[in-house]
Design an enzyme around this catalytic site. Structure first.
Site, PDB file in Angstrom:
ATOM      1  N   ASP A 337       0.858  -1.180   0.000  1.00  0.00           N
ATOM      2  CA  ASP A 337       0.000   0.000   0.000  1.00  0.00           C
ATOM      3  C   ASP A 337       0.896   1.232   0.000  1.00  0.00           C
ATOM      4  OD1 ASP A 337      -1.933   2.004   0.790  1.00  0.00           O
ATOM      5  OD2 ASP A 337      -3.154   0.393   1.608  1.00  0.00           O
ATOM      6  N   ARG A 339      -0.609   4.421   0.155  1.00  0.00           N
ATOM      7  CA  ARG A 339      -1.462   5.574   0.455  1.00  0.00           C
ATOM      8  C   ARG A 339      -0.952   6.370   1.635  1.00  0.00           C
ATOM      9  NH1 ARG A 339      -7.174   2.752   0.744  1.00  0.00           N
ATOM     10  NH2 ARG A 339      -5.852   1.073   1.464  1.00  0.00           N
TER      11      ARG A 339
END
Ligand SMILES: [Zn+2]
Length: 426
Positions: A337, A339
């Site tokens: 990830d 983000r």
């Protein structure tokens, strides 16, 4: 240093050859100073990313995030005058947001300019003096019409009240678009690295796109060429800052495939529309609702990586399982990830939020970021089981096993090994 390419040939598009300006020197005496986190706009100073009067620039990069590159294309193609200045007549925000105490805390907001919507009123004198100061935030009103909300009305789950939800099924919202404005020392602190390392890596990993990152330590603000955020507010925006008013909120990261096109491999759109329904219901109870939408497609890995991962998941031996869900992403992207929710709470602090009574999200990363930034979270609202598309079962099981909030049982190891995702062929 000013480099004259020494060519008499015209610049691309039109006009005579221009000097190429490399900006290894400071000494722009006309540039106004930014005091990040100062309590008033006047003390903080305007963010000036203009490309017209170079001596006025007090940031690295330029406006509009990733669209700055399209602006350059338009200039190169001769479609846009590089000297064009925005006519801001009648563009003022429809609703006043702030100022809130958080705006004057330098470490609380580091990735947007809290004064970005009110430059016309906050910097009247500087604008009159010829400084090209542009808003990095715009606030407007809209009606949003979604088939899922129409269905909620048809099934009696929502009732139009003529105020938040019109008889036509349209929801009345205030929405704001926010461009990224990074205070580099603050961003570095959020990620636990040194400002020097952050500057150097940003410079090197963008292929040397912004030399000032490493040559101009005096410029602390960077307008990065990335996507921004949009917030949708259901009810009165000023109520967001009142912890006594019930706030229903979702922070959502862009997923074009599901959000717009209805792709069924994940829960993004069903969760988003469920959150909007909850926001409307909350506003109708006398509360306020908020959806903060960030352009971080495919866990900020982008759609190409995302689609590669889909194929890798569905072609792996044993089929698409929750057990291998994160591993497949890591194989392609190197991380699970990208983000990094560390910057996400900034937009909540811009809105003055102190407490979220109902957080419509199961993500432990979002929850930790929000509470870690000092915002209290009451109830956490999961996506109802009946809204999870069958092919998205893999994703939701994997996330629950990895620590996402669920009021029900967490899938065990045996459960995670069962292939639940569809194959690639129909
Ligand atoms: Zn999705």
């Amino acid at each position: 240093m000013v480099v004259d390419p020494g060519s008499a040939a015209p610049a691309p598009g039109h006009g005579p050859a221009r000097h190429i300006r490399l900006t290894s020197h400071s000494g722009a005496a006309d540039a106004l100073t930014i005091h990040w986190g100062a309590p008033t706009a006047a003390e903080r100073g305007p963010v000036i990313g203009t490309t017209i009067t170079r001596a006025h620039r007090n940031v690295i990069g330029t406006h509009s995030g990733s669209y700055s590159v399209y602006r350059a294309l338009a200039v190169a193609a001769g479609a846009l005058s590089r000297d064009h200045r925005a006519d801001l007549t009648n563009t003022a925000p429809t609703d006043v947001i702030g100022p809130y105490p958080q705006w004057g805390e330098p470490a609380t907001i580091v990735s947007l300019d809290p004064w970005g919507a009110m430059v016309a009123e906050a910097f009247t004198a500087e604008l009159a003096a010829g400084y090209d100061i542009r808003p990095t935030i715009a606030v407007t009103k809209a009606h949003v019409i979604l088939p899922e909300i129409a269905e909620a009305v048809a099934k009696g789950r929502l009732k139009p009240d003529g105020q938040t939800l019109l008889p036509s099924g349209a929801a009345v919202v205030t929405k704001a678009a926010i461009e990224p404005v990074w205070h580099l020392p603050g961003v570095a602190a959020r990620f636990g690295c040194s400002e020097n390392d952050l500057r150097r890596v940003l410079f090197e990993e963008t292929g040397g796109m912004y030399p000032e990152l490493v040559t101009r330590g005096d410029l602390e603000v960077f307008l990065p060429p990335i996507g921004g955020q949009t917030v949708y507010i259901f009810g009165a925006p000023r109520d967001l800052a009142d912890p006594g008013v019930e706030l229903t909120a979702r922070v959502h990261d862009e997923c074009n495939g599901s959000d717009v096109f209805g792709s069924d491999i994940c829960t993004c759109r069903p969760y988003l529309t469920h959150a909007i329904e909850e926001c409307i219901r909350g506003a109708q109870r006398g509360g306020v609702g908020l959806v903060a939408y960030s352009r971080k497609e495919g866990r900020a890995l982008g759609e190409v990586t995302k689609f590669l991962v889909y194929n890798a998941r569905k072609r792996q031996e044993g089929g698409d399982t929750a057990e291998a869900y994160f591993t497949r992403t890591e194989c392609v992207a190197g991380v699970q990830d990208m983000r990094f929710q560390e910057l996400m709470p900034d937009v909540l602090h811009w809105l003055g939020i102190r407490k979220i009574h109902r957080l419509v999200s199961m993500s432990n990363m979002k929850y930790d970021a929000i509470t870690g930034s000092g915002i209290e979270v009451g109830e956490r609202v999961n996506i109802p089981d009946e809204l999870i598309p069958p092919d998205a079962r893999v994703e939701i099981d994997a996330k629950m096993a990895a620590g996402y909030f669920t009021p029900g049982p967490v899938p065990d190891a045996e459960e995670l090994r069962i292939a639940k995702g569809r194959g690639l062929l129909p």
